[in-house]
Design a protein around this motif. Structure first.
Motif, PDB file in Angstrom:
ATOM      1  N   ALA A  15       0.835  -1.199   0.000  1.00 52.91           N
ATOM      2  CA  ALA A  15       0.000   0.000   0.000  1.00 52.91           C
ATOM      3  C   ALA A  15       0.868   1.247   0.000  1.00 52.91           C
ATOM      4  CB  ALA A  15      -0.913  -0.007   1.213  1.00 52.91           C
ATOM      5  N   LEU A  16       0.475   2.235  -0.792  1.00 51.93           N
ATOM      6  CA  LEU A  16       1.176   3.519  -0.825  1.00 51.93           C
ATOM      7  C   LEU A  16       0.736   4.435   0.311  1.00 51.93           C
ATOM      8  CD1 LEU A  16       1.003   4.131  -4.656  1.00 51.93           C
ATOM      9  CD2 LEU A  16       3.083   3.780  -3.331  1.00 51.93           C
ATOM     10  N   GLY A  17      -0.396   4.123   0.906  1.00 53.24           N
ATOM     11  CA  GLY A  17      -0.948   4.925   2.001  1.00 53.24           C
ATOM     12  C   GLY A  17      -2.205   4.247   2.494  1.00 53.24           C
ATOM     13  N   ASP A  18      -3.158   5.035   2.944  1.00 55.21           N
ATOM     14  CA  ASP A  18      -4.414   4.464   3.418  1.00 55.21           C
ATOM     15  C   ASP A  18      -5.194   3.845   2.251  1.00 55.21           C
ATOM     16  OD1 ASP A  18      -3.830   5.341   5.956  1.00 55.21           O
ATOM     17  OD2 ASP A  18      -4.963   7.206   5.748  1.00 55.21           O
ATOM     18  N   VAL A  19      -5.758   2.683   2.498  1.00 56.62           N
ATOM     19  CA  VAL A  19      -6.593   2.018   1.487  1.00 56.62           C
ATOM     20  C   VAL A  19      -7.914   1.618   2.124  1.00 56.62           C
ATOM     21  CG1 VAL A  19      -4.619   1.157   0.176  1.00 56.62           C
ATOM     22  CG2 VAL A  19      -5.599  -0.252   1.985  1.00 56.62           C
ATOM     23  N   THR A  20      -8.897   1.394   1.259  1.00 56.82           N
ATOM     24  CA  THR A  20     -10.210   0.926   1.718  1.00 56.82           C
ATOM     25  C   THR A  20     -10.438  -0.479   1.200  1.00 56.82           C
ATOM     26  OG1 THR A  20     -11.409   1.695  -0.239  1.00 56.82           O
ATOM     27  CG2 THR A  20     -11.040   3.294   1.543  1.00 56.82           C
ATOM     28  N   ASP A  21     -11.473  -1.110   1.715  1.00 56.97           N
ATOM     29  CA  ASP A  21     -11.816  -2.451   1.255  1.00 56.97           C
ATOM     30  C   ASP A  21     -12.104  -2.447  -0.243  1.00 56.97           C
ATOM     31  OD1 ASP A  21     -12.498  -5.271   2.129  1.00 56.97           O
ATOM     32  OD2 ASP A  21     -14.383  -4.709   1.152  1.00 56.97           O
ATOM     33  N   GLY A  22     -12.667  -1.356  -0.746  1.00 57.06           N
ATOM     34  CA  GLY A  22     -12.987  -1.266  -2.162  1.00 57.06           C
ATOM     35  C   GLY A  22     -11.770  -1.164  -3.066  1.00 57.06           C
ATOM     36  N   ASP A  23     -10.608  -0.851  -2.492  1.00 60.25           N
ATOM     37  CA  ASP A  23      -9.387  -0.770  -3.297  1.00 60.25           C
ATOM     38  C   ASP A  23      -8.767  -2.148  -3.560  1.00 60.25           C
ATOM     39  OD1 ASP A  23      -9.282   2.085  -3.455  1.00 60.25           O
ATOM     40  OD2 ASP A  23      -8.507   2.138  -1.400  1.00 60.25           O
ATOM     41  N   ILE A  24      -9.106  -3.124  -2.735  1.00 60.11           N
ATOM     42  CA  ILE A  24      -8.420  -4.420  -2.789  1.00 60.11           C
ATOM     43  C   ILE A  24      -8.668  -5.167  -4.100  1.00 60.11           C
ATOM     44  CG2 ILE A  24      -8.272  -6.690  -1.691  1.00 60.11           C
ATOM     45  CD1 ILE A  24      -8.692  -5.203   1.012  1.00 60.11           C
ATOM     46  N   PRO A  25      -9.900  -5.204  -4.639  1.00 57.38           N
ATOM     47  CA  PRO A  25     -10.112  -5.942  -5.894  1.00 57.38           C
ATOM     48  C   PRO A  25      -9.250  -5.441  -7.049  1.00 57.38           C
ATOM     49  CG  PRO A  25     -12.212  -5.532  -4.827  1.00 57.38           C
ATOM     50  CD  PRO A  25     -11.187  -4.755  -4.059  1.00 57.38           C
ATOM     51  N   ARG A  26      -8.918  -4.160  -7.071  1.00 55.66           N
ATOM     52  CA  ARG A  26      -8.065  -3.630  -8.143  1.00 55.66           C
ATOM     53  C   ARG A  26      -6.688  -4.289  -8.108  1.00 55.66           C
ATOM     54  NH1 ARG A  26      -7.095   2.833  -9.312  1.00 55.66           N
ATOM     55  NH2 ARG A  26      -5.764   2.608 -11.152  1.00 55.66           N
ATOM     56  N   ALA A  27      -6.123  -4.411  -6.909  1.00 55.81           N
ATOM     57  CA  ALA A  27      -4.814  -5.052  -6.787  1.00 55.81           C
ATOM     58  C   ALA A  27      -4.912  -6.541  -7.087  1.00 55.81           C
ATOM     59  CB  ALA A  27      -4.250  -4.832  -5.384  1.00 55.81           C
ATOM     60  N   GLU A  28      -5.981  -7.183  -6.622  1.00 56.50           N
ATOM     61  CA  GLU A  28      -6.163  -8.608  -6.886  1.00 56.50           C
ATOM     62  C   GLU A  28      -6.228  -8.874  -8.389  1.00 56.50           C
ATOM     63  OE1 GLU A  28      -8.704 -10.049  -2.959  1.00 56.50           O
ATOM     64  OE2 GLU A  28      -9.769  -9.248  -4.704  1.00 56.50           O
ATOM     65  N   ALA A  29      -6.980  -8.053  -9.104  1.00 53.51           N
ATOM     66  CA  ALA A  29      -7.127  -8.248 -10.548  1.00 53.51           C
ATOM     67  C   ALA A  29      -5.786  -8.083 -11.262  1.00 53.51           C
ATOM     68  CB  ALA A  29      -8.148  -7.258 -11.105  1.00 53.51           C
ATOM     69  N   ALA A  30      -5.004  -7.077 -10.847  1.00 56.59           N
ATOM     70  CA  ALA A  30      -3.706  -6.856 -11.484  1.00 56.59           C
ATOM     71  C   ALA A  30      -2.778  -8.044 -11.252  1.00 56.59           C
ATOM     72  CB  ALA A  30      -3.083  -5.579 -10.942  1.00 56.59           C
ATOM     73  N   MET A  31      -2.799  -8.603 -10.050  1.00 53.71           N
ATOM     74  CA  MET A  31      -1.934  -9.755  -9.774  1.00 53.71           C
ATOM     75  C   MET A  31      -2.384 -10.992 -10.542  1.00 53.71           C
ATOM     76  SD  MET A  31      -0.846  -9.310  -5.741  1.00 53.71           S
ATOM     77  CE  MET A  31      -2.275  -8.429  -5.102  1.00 53.71           C
ATOM     78  N   ARG A  32      -3.690 -11.182 -10.624  1.00 51.63           N
ATOM     79  CA  ARG A  32      -4.187 -12.336 -11.392  1.00 51.63           C
ATOM     80  C   ARG A  32      -3.861 -12.184 -12.881  1.00 51.63           C
ATOM     81  NH1 ARG A  32      -8.954 -12.362  -7.651  1.00 51.63           N
ATOM     82  NH2 ARG A  32      -8.762 -14.257  -6.407  1.00 51.63           N
ATOM     83  N   ASP A  33      -3.895 -10.953 -13.387  1.00 52.00           N
ATOM     84  CA  ASP A  33      -3.545 -10.724 -14.787  1.00 52.00           C
ATOM     85  C   ASP A  33      -2.096 -11.114 -15.071  1.00 52.00           C
ATOM     86  OD1 ASP A  33      -6.047  -9.810 -15.401  1.00 52.00           O
ATOM     87  OD2 ASP A  33      -5.537  -7.673 -15.340  1.00 52.00           O
ATOM     88  N   MET A  34      -1.222 -11.038 -14.050  1.00 52.76           N
ATOM     89  CA  MET A  34       0.177 -11.459 -14.201  1.00 52.76           C
ATOM     90  C   MET A  34       0.360 -12.945 -13.946  1.00 52.76           C
ATOM     91  SD  MET A  34       2.419  -8.459 -12.386  1.00 52.76           S
ATOM     92  CE  MET A  34       1.383  -8.237 -10.935  1.00 52.76           C
ATOM     93  N   GLY A  35      -0.719 -13.639 -13.608  1.00 49.75           N
ATOM     94  CA  GLY A  35      -0.606 -15.043 -13.270  1.00 49.75           C
ATOM     95  C   GLY A  35      -0.091 -15.267 -11.865  1.00 49.75           C
ATOM     96  N   GLN A  36      -0.236 -14.237 -10.995  1.00 47.58           N
ATOM     97  CA  GLN A  36       0.237 -14.333  -9.621  1.00 47.58           C
ATOM     98  C   GLN A  36      -0.944 -14.443  -8.668  1.00 47.58           C
ATOM     99  OE1 GLN A  36       4.329 -11.647 -10.184  1.00 47.58           O
ATOM    100  NE2 GLN A  36       2.732 -10.924  -8.806  1.00 47.58           N
ATOM    101  N   GLN A  37      -0.796 -15.270  -7.651  1.00 42.98           N
ATOM    102  CA  GLN A  37      -1.802 -15.391  -6.606  1.00 42.98           C
ATOM    103  C   GLN A  37      -1.856 -14.085  -5.811  1.00 42.98           C
ATOM    104  OE1 GLN A  37      -1.038 -18.804  -4.216  1.00 42.98           O
ATOM    105  NE2 GLN A  37      -2.926 -18.669  -3.021  1.00 42.98           N
ATOM    106  N   PRO A  38      -3.047 -13.570  -5.487  1.00 44.94           N
ATOM    107  CA  PRO A  38      -3.118 -12.337  -4.708  1.00 44.94           C
ATOM    108  C   PRO A  38      -2.329 -12.429  -3.401  1.00 44.94           C
ATOM    109  CG  PRO A  38      -5.251 -12.813  -5.652  1.00 44.94           C
ATOM    110  CD  PRO A  38      -4.380 -14.007  -5.940  1.00 44.94           C
ATOM    111  N   LEU A  39      -1.402 -11.491  -3.234  1.00 48.63           N
ATOM    112  CA  LEU A  39      -0.442 -11.532  -2.135  1.00 48.63           C
ATOM    113  C   LEU A  39      -0.084 -10.102  -1.762  1.00 48.63           C
ATOM    114  CD1 LEU A  39       1.672 -13.304  -0.446  1.00 48.63           C
ATOM    115  CD2 LEU A  39       3.257 -12.782  -2.316  1.00 48.63           C
ATOM    116  N   PHE A  40      -0.152  -9.792  -0.479  1.00 48.83           N
ATOM    117  CA  PHE A  40       0.168  -8.457   0.006  1.00 48.83           C
ATOM    118  C   PHE A  40       1.243  -8.544   1.085  1.00 48.83           C
ATOM    119  CE2 PHE A  40      -4.071  -8.277  -1.702  1.00 48.83           C
ATOM    120  CZ  PHE A  40      -4.186  -7.012  -2.282  1.00 48.83           C
ATOM    121  N   MET A  41       2.179  -7.602   1.057  1.00 50.18           N
ATOM    122  CA  MET A  41       3.144  -7.468   2.139  1.00 50.18           C
ATOM    123  C   MET A  41       2.602  -6.435   3.128  1.00 50.18           C
ATOM    124  SD  MET A  41       7.118  -6.125   2.114  1.00 50.18           S
ATOM    125  CE  MET A  41       7.805  -7.523   1.223  1.00 50.18           C
ATOM    126  N   ILE A  42       2.569  -6.824   4.395  1.00 44.34           N
ATOM    127  CA  ILE A  42       2.055  -5.958   5.458  1.00 44.34           C
ATOM    128  C   ILE A  42       3.250  -5.424   6.244  1.00 44.34           C
ATOM    129  CG2 ILE A  42       0.528  -5.789   7.441  1.00 44.34           C
ATOM    130  CD1 ILE A  42      -0.868  -6.451   4.766  1.00 44.34           C
TER     131      ILE A  42
END
Length: 239
Positions: A44-71
């Motif tokens: 995350a670049l800063g504060d995010v909302t629950d509605g922001d998560i699908p955008r990142a998930e879709a981008a990772m799936r488009d690369m053939g990567q399992q949705p994964l976040f570093m906390i």
């Protein structure tokens, strides 16, 4: 100079770089090209909302990567959002640093460690035994200021490691000691060899990452004087 966790996040990126990194909305996304979690996770670049998560998930799936976040430090709200979505917590990692001169005070025993790049075949074999294959070797190749460490002990190969420098901090990755050479001080000499190389190339601090589950490695870094700077973990979507 006091080193911060966010400095070490940047050093990790600089010394263990993804194939591609870009910002999209409130996220930094990474194409890991099969090189593992560190080079594939979204942050995350800063504060995010629950509605922001699908955008990142879709981008990772488009690369053939399992949705994964570093906390990382300060990402508690994101951590809670991902947990609520069913993401599993994996791989808690400690970030350590130490002034480099604390590890350059002892001369290396003769014919113990060698700085080598490009990696020799024996180094690739040692890394492969630890699960570090061609995709991770590609990660190493992408780093700018770097070297490999080949250890020799008992008149035979002892281990292999990788060191990169970013913004005056040398970070060790992929430190592997062969099973029959463990508990004999090989890893300590490799860390000291990495520090001598780092100091020669202008680094003022050493850094290393270690999963909390690796008790022997955490004990070694504490013994060598490394201070705990921060932590991170991953959240992965089960599939």
């Amino acid at each position: 100079m006091s080193i911060t966790a966010h400095q070490l996040y940047d050093v990790c990126e600089g010394t263990w770089p993804p194939a591609r990194t870009w910002d999209e909305g409130p996220w930094t996304l990474r194409d890991g090209a099969g090189g593992g979690k560190r080079v594939s996770a979204a942050t995350a670049l800063g504060d995010v909302t629950d509605g922001d998560i699908p955008r990142a998930e879709a981008a990772m799936r488009d690369m053939g990567q399992q949705p994964l976040f570093m906390i990382r430090d300060g990402d508690d709200a994101l951590d809670a959002l991902l947990e609520a979505r069913g993401y599993d917590l994996i791989d808690e990692v400690v970030l350590y640093s130490v002034p480099i001169d604390q590890l350059t005070d002892k001369p290396l025993p003769r014919v113990t460690c060698f700085n080598i790049w490009e990696p020799l075949a024996i180094m690739k074999e040692i890394w492969a035994q630890g699960g570090i294959g061609p995709a991770r070797l590609d990660v190493m190749e992408r780093a700018q200021t770097k070297t490999g460490i080949l250890a020799r002990w008992n008149e035979k190969p002892g281990g292999a490691g990788f060191v990169g420098i970013h913004e005056g901090i040398a970070m060790v990755h992929a430190l592997e000691v062969l099973p029959d050479q463990r508990k004999q001080g090989v890893a300590e000499w490799m860390m000291r060899a990495a520090s001598l190389w780092g100091a020669k190339h202008g680094a003022t601090h050493m850094a290393v990452l270690c999963v909390t589950a690796n008790k022997p490695a955490n004990a070694l870094y504490t013994k060598l004087g490394f201070a705990r700077v921060g932590m991170y973990h991953y959240r992965i979507l089960p599939e």
